[in-house]
Design a protein around this motif. Sequence first.
Motif, PDB file in Angstrom:
ATOM      1  N   LYS A  33      63.517  52.178  53.209  1.00  6.61           N
ATOM      2  CA  LYS A  33      64.690  51.262  53.140  1.00  6.61           C
ATOM      3  C   LYS A  33      65.929  52.428  52.623  1.00  6.61           C
ATOM      4  O   LYS A  33      65.590  53.254  52.120  1.00  6.61           O
ATOM      5  N   GLU A  37      69.678  48.322  51.221  1.00 12.64           N
ATOM      6  CA  GLU A  37      68.530  47.326  51.454  1.00 12.64           C
ATOM      7  C   GLU A  37      67.761  46.865  50.368  1.00 12.64           C
ATOM      8  O   GLU A  37      67.071  45.538  50.198  1.00 12.64           O
ATOM      9  N   PRO A  46      62.035  46.520  55.648  1.00 13.98           N
ATOM     10  CA  PRO A  46      63.280  47.345  56.131  1.00 13.98           C
ATOM     11  C   PRO A  46      63.866  46.998  57.613  1.00 13.98           C
ATOM     12  O   PRO A  46      63.080  46.950  58.545  1.00 13.98           O
ATOM     13  N   ASN A 238      64.042  54.782  46.877  1.00  9.19           N
ATOM     14  CA  ASN A 238      63.712  55.105  48.235  1.00  9.19           C
ATOM     15  C   ASN A 238      63.310  56.679  48.677  1.00  9.19           C
ATOM     16  O   ASN A 238      62.014  56.651  49.253  1.00  9.19           O
TER      17      ASN A 238
END
Length: 272
Positions: A33, A37, A46, A238
């Motif tokens: 992601k 997000e 995702p 992430n």
Amino acid sequence: MAKKTNWVATLLIAVGALFILFPLYMTVSIALKTPEELADSVLSLPVGLHVENFAKAIEATNFFQAFKNSAFITVTTVVLTIITNSMVAYAIARNMHRKFFKFLYYYFVSALFIPFPIIMLPIVKQTSAFGMNNPSGLVFLYVVYGIAFNIFIYVGYIRSIPKELEEAAIMDGCSTWGVFWRVVFPLMAPINATVAILTCLWAWNDFLLPLIVLSDQSDMTLPLVQYVFQSKFGTGYNLAFASYLMALSPMIIVYLFAQKWIIGGVTRGAIK
């Protein structure tokens, strides 16, 4: 006659699988992601596969250097542990009727009850004084600290091997050294597989011992380099999870290939 389904056991297995698979799903999902997000929803899939997160994580952590360090430490530890610990265990198992070897057995096993934080400060001082604050010193510590548990399981397994096999080898002209390597050690393959996988998981995933021992930045292992994503202003989740996924992937692969030997070792050990 068809067997009835044990729904209680099936439900427990399903719940256990969920507890294992959900964190893995979260790791893969967050790794793919963007920060936007991730801020919108942690649990959602995702929108796109942002594989550039992995490239950024590799660059941020100097991943390949850390991977090389972890691989060297883990492989060397596993090999030395199996060779040295099995020999010590054999000597103890075949001489338990002697007071000295019985004392050694309980001395090694008693180390299982010593909390690591108690000896942590002396370790830091001694490794620094002896010039062991490097990967080679870390390997030595893993081999030594693993001997307590390994002796415990090795001795029990070796004592289940019939002595008549060794006596027959001696009658054929084998020395004690030859008896161990030609007769006993091949029979220890199941327990060696168990010790190898447990040692491998420990050395690869350990964080605390490398943290207090290693002093050079170029010697950092994969668990240590994950610190790069932590800052006083926040965490790049992430990129961090992309790095976590790459770090844990080798152990997943090792387990997938080694599980048949582990399971086989447990069953053969039970039969003995």
